[in-house]
Design a protein around this motif. Structure first.
Motif, PDB file in Angstrom:
ATOM      1  N   ARG A  42       0.644  -0.993  -0.250  1.00  0.00           N
ATOM      2  CA  ARG A  42       0.176   0.288   0.140  1.00  0.00           C
ATOM      3  C   ARG A  42       0.815   1.322   0.233  1.00  0.00           C
ATOM      4  O   ARG A  42       0.101   1.974  -0.669  1.00  0.00           O
ATOM      5  N   THR A  43       1.879   1.190   0.895  1.00  0.00           N
ATOM      6  CA  THR A  43       2.870   1.752   0.865  1.00  0.00           C
ATOM      7  C   THR A  43       3.534   2.480  -0.091  1.00  0.00           C
ATOM      8  O   THR A  43       4.038   3.829  -0.389  1.00  0.00           O
ATOM      9  N   HIS A  44       4.313   1.645  -0.974  1.00  0.00           N
ATOM     10  CA  HIS A  44       5.228   1.198  -2.447  1.00  0.00           C
ATOM     11  C   HIS A  44       3.793   2.376  -3.394  1.00  0.00           C
ATOM     12  O   HIS A  44       4.803   3.181  -3.597  1.00  0.00           O
ATOM     13  N   GLN A  45       2.688   2.131  -3.088  1.00  0.00           N
ATOM     14  CA  GLN A  45       2.060   2.746  -4.412  1.00  0.00           C
ATOM     15  C   GLN A  45       1.718   4.419  -3.798  1.00  0.00           C
ATOM     16  O   GLN A  45       1.841   5.787  -4.192  1.00  0.00           O
ATOM     17  N   VAL A  46       1.292   4.479  -2.575  1.00  0.00           N
ATOM     18  CA  VAL A  46       1.090   5.842  -2.511  1.00  0.00           C
ATOM     19  C   VAL A  46       2.548   7.019  -1.978  1.00  0.00           C
ATOM     20  O   VAL A  46       2.649   7.750  -2.982  1.00  0.00           O
TER      21      VAL A  46
END
Length: 283
Positions: free
Chosen positions: A156-160
């Motif tokens: 998720r944070t990769h995409q953020v």
């Protein structure tokens, strides 16, 4: 901003860690430097940020507001995430209330898990990385320098972070980052350079990484296999999910999300049998 003929030696007469590097960094662009461990990537970033003086050469046009994510935060950090961001916000010129508000907003967006009032040294690597990213974004920097920013991040944070890079580009921020996996930066960078033996060479964007990867998994025996496949299909970056003749689950994954997908499937307890570049059928 321009690095002009920059060289760095750690000792007088020693080998050049950076060797006659010239690099132009335009506003509103993301520039990635890839290379193996020990190639000098972190040294290059420190020179760009003004944290280390080059042995020769110069850095011109450096913006005055800089956000910097180091390779890692100090291992014995006693401040909590909340206190650290409050302190760093005040160092960067924010009022106390604004620093507290902005720090909380960034931690929420990055999805930090755990106690934000516990010492940072007690956080996992991924959550400590989220704190480091948040402090770099606090003061509205015009130059962002990120040392392997995807390290330890969940899917998720990769995409953020990918979304943040697009926003910074649109806002005219100069972004310089390092990574040792070209596939991670292929979709986000305007230019990719490889650092090897102190020399910097630009890579053709079309050759920096394959368009996608074929990943073959083995999953634990479960009653509802379709539910497992549906969960995998919902992961950001997964283009398709199927099965091969050995009943192994096969994923087609975009190159820009491959590392995040691999990290997530391993976290879920799956085994990775094979990763191959390119799209197409599975073995």
């Amino acid at each position: 901003m321009r690095l002009e003929s920059v060289s760095v030696r750690y000792t007088r007469g020693g080998p050049r860690v950076l060797d006659d590097i010239t690099l132009d960094l335009a506003s509103g662009t993301v520039t990635a430097v890839v290379g193996g461990n020990g190639s000098g990537k972190s040294t290059l970033l420190k020179v760009a940020a003004g944290l280390r003086r080059p042995s020769s050469g110069s850095v011109r046009g450096r913006p005055d507001r800089i956000g910097y994510v180091p390779e890692r935060l100090p291992a014995n950090m006693r401040l909590s995430a909340r206190s650290y961001l409050l302190h760093m916000g005040r160092v960067q010129g924010l009022r106390t209330a604004d620093a507290a508000r902005r720090g909380g907003e960034l931690l929420d967006r990055l999805g930090i898990e755990g106690d934000v009032d516990a010492p940072i040294s007690t956080l996992s690597k991924g959550n400590a990385q989220k704190v480091a990213l948040a402090q770099a974004m606090l003061g509205g920097p015009r130059l962002l320098i990120l040392d392997e920013p995807w390290s330890g991040l969940d899917a998720r944070t990769h995409q953020v972070l990918v979304d943040c890079l697009a926003e910074w580009r649109a806002a005219g921020v100069v972004v310089l980052l390092t990574e040792h996996r070209p596939g991670t930066v292929a979709a986000s960078a305007d230019a990719v350079h490889r650092l090897h033996r102190g020399r910097l060479t630009e890579e053709a964007m079309g050759e920096a990484a394959p368009e996608g990867f074929a990943i073959t998994l083995g999953v634990p025996m479960v009653e509802d296999r379709s539910r497992v496949m549906e969960a995998l299909r919902a992961l950001p970056g997964v283009r398709s999910v199927g099965e091969n003749e050995r009943r192994r689950i096969c994923l087609e994954v975009g190159a820009d999300r491959s590392d995040a997908v691999l990290a997530e499937v391993l976290r879920q307890g799956h085994s990775v049998f094979e990763v191959r570049p390119g799209a197409g059928g599975h073995r």
